[in-house]
Design an enzyme around this catalytic site. Structure first.
Site, PDB file in Angstrom:
ATOM      1  N   GLY A  18      17.312 -13.772 -14.834  1.00 15.94           N
ATOM      2  CA  GLY A  18      18.111 -12.621 -14.383  1.00 15.94           C
ATOM      3  C   GLY A  18      19.444 -13.123 -13.858  1.00 15.94           C
ATOM      4  N   ARG A  19      20.074 -12.327 -12.989  1.00 11.03           N
ATOM      5  CA  ARG A  19      21.403 -12.702 -12.477  1.00 11.03           C
ATOM      6  C   ARG A  19      21.398 -14.085 -11.827  1.00 11.03           C
ATOM      7  NH1 ARG A  19      20.595  -7.856 -10.440  1.00 11.03           N
ATOM      8  NH2 ARG A  19      21.780  -6.102 -11.272  1.00 11.03           N
ATOM      9  N   ILE A  20      20.428 -14.303 -10.915  1.00  9.18           N
ATOM     10  CA  ILE A  20      20.452 -15.556 -10.149  1.00  9.18           C
ATOM     11  C   ILE A  20      20.011 -16.730 -11.023  1.00  9.18           C
ATOM     12  CG2 ILE A  20      19.571 -16.759  -8.096  1.00  9.18           C
ATOM     13  CD1 ILE A  20      19.314 -13.950  -6.770  1.00  9.18           C
ATOM     14  N   ALA A  59      13.015 -17.843  -4.894  1.00 16.01           N
ATOM     15  CA  ALA A  59      12.691 -16.458  -5.289  1.00 16.01           C
ATOM     16  C   ALA A  59      11.924 -15.760  -4.166  1.00 16.01           C
ATOM     17  CB  ALA A  59      11.908 -16.476  -6.591  1.00 16.01           C
ATOM     18  N   ARG A  60      10.606 -15.845  -4.205  1.00 11.70           N
ATOM     19  CA  ARG A  60       9.757 -15.317  -3.151  1.00 11.70           C
ATOM     20  C   ARG A  60       8.568 -16.258  -2.992  1.00 11.70           C
ATOM     21  NH1 ARG A  60      13.307 -12.962  -1.387  1.00 11.70           N
ATOM     22  NH2 ARG A  60      13.549 -10.732  -0.978  1.00 11.70           N
ATOM     23  N   GLU A  77       5.987 -16.036   5.425  1.00 14.34           N
ATOM     24  CA  GLU A  77       7.043 -16.544   6.304  1.00 14.34           C
ATOM     25  C   GLU A  77       7.271 -15.608   7.497  1.00 14.34           C
ATOM     26  OE1 GLU A  77      10.024 -16.707   3.034  1.00 14.34           O
ATOM     27  OE2 GLU A  77      11.195 -15.317   4.226  1.00 14.34           O
ATOM     28  N   HIS A  85      14.707 -19.769   4.472  1.00 12.34           N
ATOM     29  CA  HIS A  85      15.165 -18.578   3.728  1.00 12.34           C
ATOM     30  C   HIS A  85      16.672 -18.336   3.921  1.00 12.34           C
ATOM     31  CE1 HIS A  85      13.623 -14.553   1.860  1.00 12.34           C
ATOM     32  NE2 HIS A  85      14.831 -14.864   1.407  1.00 12.34           N
ATOM     33  N   GLY A 115      18.861 -18.426   1.328  1.00 12.31           N
ATOM     34  CA  GLY A 115      19.439 -18.162  -0.005  1.00 12.31           C
ATOM     35  C   GLY A 115      20.790 -17.479   0.021  1.00 12.31           C
TER      36      GLY A 115
HETATM   37  C1  DGY Z   1      17.106 -11.032  -0.850  1.00 12.16           C
HETATM   38  O1  DGY Z   1      18.169 -10.409  -0.840  1.00 12.16           O
HETATM   39  O2  DGY Z   1      16.100 -10.604  -1.371  1.00 12.16           O
HETATM   40  C2  DGY Z   1      17.113 -12.354  -0.213  1.00 12.16           C
HETATM   41  O3  DGY Z   1      15.905 -12.996  -0.285  1.00 12.16           O
HETATM   42  C3  DGY Z   1      17.596 -12.245   1.210  1.00 12.16           C
HETATM   43  O4  DGY Z   1      18.402 -13.364   1.336  1.00 12.16           O
END
Ligand code: DGY
Length: 322
Positions: A157-159, A240-241, A270, A288, A290
């Site tokens: 995807g985008r990321i 991601a998660r 978390e 976390h 990101g």
């Molecule tokens: C999100 O936007 O889902 C990120 O994990 C928060 O930084």
């Protein structure tokens, strides 16, 4: 809705809070920045027309049952697996998120983690700060080369695509990827090779970066069996998660040398991080971070406001997910 009651569950960057106060003078901000918890969130849903939560707020189905006042949930963040969107929709709540504005910040974090793990940066810093560094020597803390090595992306995807571009054009890394979606927007890495299965990507890559959404559909997508498909020299990166990766299986894989290393920004359950993980040297652990740049977090807040304003004006919010 004349003057909506708005609850913001955590502190936001100053500039966005100012803008919120300017537009909605009676907005309830969380000055102490303490998580509201299930009871506080339920109260917010009962008392407010609008609740603006984030990833650290768990909003399971039961919080939406039994009559609530909230009609709009504007998530500060792109991932929304912490919200039961089906239950929210059933309760008549519109849910939005903030895609796009945190892509570069998160991709930068993934590259940071990849490089840190490859070059043992966390280990090196710990050694130096503990006063254990005895000086330069040819065999000291040798890491893995990154340039020219193969990157596997799971979730283009985008990321995922932004990480692929950084790796391809910054580090000359061939890219292989898997994505469950048949039709994908252009990822901007012409020669990135789409493979048919997750296993093929895991087997081919020297570095694997996870970019699929969290939640039931991808729960423990990377488990012990899949970790064992990776090269013993490979490094796994997760921005991601937490729940897309079986954390216990990862710990075992790192302890037993099934893979060489990992670098994590997200965790199951978390902010708790298992002691066993913290004890390992071959894993980089970030809290976390990101999207944690002022620019990205400000843009995220402004996008929440854009979604909210559209909702209040009776228009379709640009980033509606339910
Ligand atoms: C999100 O936007 O889902 C990120 O994990 C928060 O930084």
């Amino acid at each position: 809705m004349s003057e909506p009651v708005i609850v913001v569950t955590r502190r936001w960057p100053e500039g966005v809070e100012q803008e919120l106060r300017r537009r909605f003078p009676s907005v309830r901000l969380n000055r102490r920045d303490e998580p509201l918890g299930p009871e506080g969130l339920r109260r917010a849903l009962e008392e407010a027309d609008v609740v603006l939560p984030t990833v650290s707020d768990q909003l399971p189905a039961e919080l939406f049952r039994g009559g609530i006042r909230t009609r709009f949930l504007g998530n500060f963040g792109v991932g929304y697996n912490h919200i039961d969107v089906a239950a929210a929709a059933e309760a008549g709540v519109v849910v939005t998120n903030t895609p796009g504005v945190l892509t570069d910040a998160t991709a930068d974090t993934a590259m940071t983690l990849l490089l840190m793990a490859a070059r043992r940066a966390g280990e090196g810093e710990r050694e130096l700060r503990a006063g254990r560094w005895t000086g330069w020597r040819p065999t000291h803390m040798m890491g893995a080369e990154v340039t020219g090595k193969t990157l596997g992306i799971l979730g283009m995807g985008r990321i995922g695509a932004a990480v692929a571009r950084r790796a391809r054009f910054g580090f000359g890394m061939p890219v292989v990827f898997y994505d469950a979606q048949e039709h994908l927007p252009d990822h901007g890495v012409g020669e990135a090779k789409r493979l048919d299965t997750i296993e093929e990507v895991l087997a081919a890559a020297d570095f694997v970066s996870l970019h699929m959404p969290g939640g039931d559909a991808n729960y423990h997508l990377i488990d012990a069996a899949r970790l064992s498909c990776m090269k013993p020299t490979a490094i796994l990166v997760n921005t991601a998660r937490g729940d897309v990766l079986d954390q216990q299986a990862l710990i075992t894989a790192l302890q037993e040398g099934v893979i060489a290393g990992a670098a994590l920004d997200v965790y199951e359950g978390e902010p708790a991080v298992p002691e066993e993980l913290v004890a390992l040297e071959n894993v980089v652990l970030l809290p976390h971070l990101g999207s944690a740049t002022l620019a990205a977090r400000t843009a995220m807040g402004m996008l929440v406001l854009e979604n909210l304003q559209a909702f209040l004006d009776g228009e379709e919010p640009p980033c509606r997910v339910a």
